[in-house]
Design a protein around this motif. Structure first.
Motif, short mmCIF file in Angstrom:
data_model
loop_
_atom_site.label_atom_id
_atom_site.label_comp_id
_atom_site.label_asym_id
_atom_site.label_seq_id
_atom_site.Cartn_x
_atom_site.Cartn_y
_atom_site.Cartn_z
N HIS A 1 -4.59 -4.14 0.10
CA HIS A 1 -4.75 -5.37 -1.23
C HIS A 1 -3.36 -5.92 -1.55
CE1 HIS A 1 -8.91 -3.84 -1.74
NE2 HIS A 1 -8.50 -2.70 -1.59
N LEU A 2 -3.22 -7.06 -1.48
CA LEU A 2 -2.08 -7.76 -1.88
C LEU A 2 -1.68 -7.54 -3.26
CD1 LEU A 2 0.04 -9.74 -0.76
CD2 LEU A 2 -1.45 -11.62 -1.73
N LYS A 3 -0.15 -7.16 -3.37
CA LYS A 3 0.63 -7.11 -4.67
C LYS A 3 1.49 -8.00 -4.71
CE LYS A 3 -2.07 -3.76 -6.36
NZ LYS A 3 -2.97 -3.85 -7.53
N GLY A 4 2.03 -8.75 -3.80
CA GLY A 4 3.05 -9.62 -3.72
C GLY A 4 3.54 -10.03 -2.46
N ILE A 5 4.07 -11.22 -2.42
CA ILE A 5 4.70 -11.68 -0.95
C ILE A 5 6.06 -12.31 -1.32
CG2 ILE A 5 4.44 -13.17 1.19
CD1 ILE A 5 1.49 -12.97 0.81
N LYS A 6 7.00 -11.77 -0.58
CA LYS A 6 8.38 -12.59 -0.54
C LYS A 6 8.88 -13.07 0.95
CE LYS A 6 10.04 -9.06 -3.74
NZ LYS A 6 10.93 -7.76 -4.20
N ASN A 7 9.56 -14.14 0.70
CA ASN A 7 10.17 -14.86 1.94
C ASN A 7 11.39 -14.57 2.05
OD1 ASN A 7 9.45 -16.67 4.19
ND2 ASN A 7 9.42 -18.44 2.92
N ASP A 8 11.77 -14.33 3.33
CA ASP A 8 13.08 -14.09 3.72
C ASP A 8 14.08 -15.28 3.56
OD1 ASP A 8 12.85 -15.39 6.15
OD2 ASP A 8 13.70 -13.79 7.10
N CYS A 9 15.41 -15.01 3.74
CA CYS A 9 16.46 -16.27 3.56
C CYS A 9 16.37 -17.21 4.62
CB CYS A 9 17.81 -15.64 3.39
SG CYS A 9 18.05 -14.78 5.05
N ASP A 10 15.79 -16.91 5.86
CA ASP A 10 15.38 -18.07 6.73
C ASP A 10 14.14 -18.56 6.67
OD1 ASP A 10 18.17 -17.81 7.81
OD2 ASP A 10 17.45 -15.84 8.78
N ASN A 11 13.08 -18.16 5.81
CA ASN A 11 11.83 -18.70 5.66
C ASN A 11 10.96 -18.53 7.02
OD1 ASN A 11 12.41 -19.91 3.01
ND2 ASN A 11 13.31 -21.52 3.94
N ASP A 12 11.26 -17.13 7.37
CA ASP A 12 10.33 -17.09 9.10
C ASP A 12 10.07 -15.63 8.88
OD1 ASP A 12 12.90 -15.86 9.64
OD2 ASP A 12 13.36 -17.21 11.26
N THR A 13 10.29 -14.78 7.95
CA THR A 13 9.70 -13.67 7.88
C THR A 13 9.11 -13.32 6.44
OG1 THR A 13 11.33 -12.80 9.54
CG2 THR A 13 10.12 -11.07 8.13
N LEU A 14 8.19 -12.52 6.41
CA LEU A 14 7.57 -12.09 5.05
C LEU A 14 7.60 -10.51 4.82
CD1 LEU A 14 4.15 -14.31 5.27
CD2 LEU A 14 6.46 -14.89 4.09
N LEU A 15 7.88 -10.50 3.27
CA LEU A 15 7.84 -9.22 3.01
C LEU A 15 6.34 -9.11 2.26
CD1 LEU A 15 8.59 -6.12 2.84
CD2 LEU A 15 10.14 -6.92 0.99
N VAL A 16 5.44 -8.37 2.59
CA VAL A 16 4.23 -8.59 2.00
C VAL A 16 3.93 -6.97 1.29
CG1 VAL A 16 1.66 -8.49 2.20
CG2 VAL A 16 3.37 -9.85 3.75
N GLN A 17 3.88 -6.84 0.07
CA GLN A 17 3.76 -5.56 -0.75
C GLN A 17 2.37 -5.37 -1.06
OE1 GLN A 17 6.86 -6.62 -3.79
NE2 GLN A 17 7.98 -5.36 -2.73
N VAL A 18 1.65 -4.34 -0.77
CA VAL A 18 0.31 -3.86 -0.78
C VAL A 18 -0.02 -2.53 -1.62
CG1 VAL A 18 0.12 -5.08 1.29
CG2 VAL A 18 0.46 -2.77 1.28
N HIS A 19 -1.32 -2.39 -1.98
CA HIS A 19 -1.70 -1.18 -2.24
C HIS A 19 -2.68 -0.65 -1.20
CE1 HIS A 19 -3.36 1.93 -4.42
NE2 HIS A 19 -4.69 1.68 -4.15
N PRO A 20 -2.35 0.13 -0.30
CA PRO A 20 -3.38 0.41 0.84
C PRO A 20 -4.46 1.17 0.32
CG PRO A 20 -1.31 1.86 0.75
CD PRO A 20 -1.16 0.75 -0.23
N GLN A 21 -5.56 1.07 0.96
CA GLN A 21 -6.68 1.62 0.66
C GLN A 21 -7.13 2.61 1.90
OE1 GLN A 21 -9.98 -0.90 -0.38
NE2 GLN A 21 -11.64 0.71 0.35
N GLY A 22 -6.35 3.96 1.87
CA GLY A 22 -6.65 4.64 2.89
C GLY A 22 -5.37 4.58 3.86
N PRO A 23 -5.59 5.08 5.13
CA PRO A 23 -4.34 5.20 6.05
C PRO A 23 -4.39 3.83 6.57
CG PRO A 23 -6.05 6.24 6.91
CD PRO A 23 -6.50 6.30 5.49
N THR A 24 -2.85 3.36 6.94
CA THR A 24 -2.80 2.17 7.45
C THR A 24 -2.68 2.00 9.05
OG1 THR A 24 -1.32 1.50 5.52
CG2 THR A 24 -1.10 0.33 7.48
#
Length: 199
Positions: A67-90
């Motif tokens: 479940h999405l909690k937030g997304i951050k873009n890196d300094c080169d705009n080509d990698t995402l850090l996706v912060q989530v709430h996991p529902q069970g094991p990943t």
């Protein structure tokens, strides 16, 4: 969000998946523009599966959604850090993360210190280990020691010697961690209480 999908010929960029609470990295996937948009629209993390060659929402078969909690873009705009709430094991193996680690909160050095206290309590000779000797004396002695350290912190807080104040504060925190373990708790149990109080 300015994401540059053109740097790779396949139009995919890495998406690092991080638990929004524990801050542990859970997995790595890849997104194209359509996967990112679907993630934003549904609030469930969707990747582009390189093996299936299609969009793939994590959990669509297992029910273990991210479940999405937030997304951050890196300094080169080509990698995402996706912060989530996991529902069970990943991980598809059933593990919490794709690195076969438990997704438990960690407080860095303080968690390491808790582990050291636990090891000394369980394995050390009470005549050689200060920690083991405190546990051997029982809960009353440990609680008394915390009280003494708390009083010393208050005394030093009213004086101008910052070094002494910090030293006594460290003593208080150390003995408090011992008291928590003597009562069968850890620092995370206190953090959970504080989270419930947060408004």
């Amino acid at each position: 969000m300015n994401v540059d999908f053109s740097k790779n010929t396949d139009g995919l960029i890495p998406a690092i998946i991080q638990d929004s609470e524990t801050k542990n990295v859970l997995m790595l996937g890849y997104m194209n523009a359509e996967a990112l948009q679907q993630t934003l629209d549904t609030q469930k993390v969707t990747f582009f599966s390189r093996s299936k060659q299609r969009l793939w929402t994590k959990g669509e078969e297992s029910g273990h959604f991210l479940h999405l909690k937030g997304i951050k873009n890196d300094c080169d705009n080509d990698t995402l850090l996706v912060q989530v709430h996991p529902q069970g094991p990943t991980c598809h193996t059933g593990a919490d993360t794709c690195w076969q680690e438990n997704n438990e909160p960690s407080y860095g050095f303080l968690s390491d210190l808790e582990e050291t206290i636990k090891i000394r309590r369980e394995n050390a000779d009470s005549e050689q280990s200060y920690v083991a000797s405190l546990f051997a004396k029982g809960i009353n002695k440990i609680a008394q020691k915390v009280g003494e350290e708390a009083v010393e912190v208050v005394i030093e807080a009213k004086d101008a010697n910052d070094d002494l104040f910090l030293s006594e504060s460290a003593d208080l925190l150390f003995h408090y961690l011992i008291l928590l373990q003597a009562k069968g708790f850890q620092l995370n149990d206190v953090v959970d209480v504080l989270k419930k109080r947060q408004k």
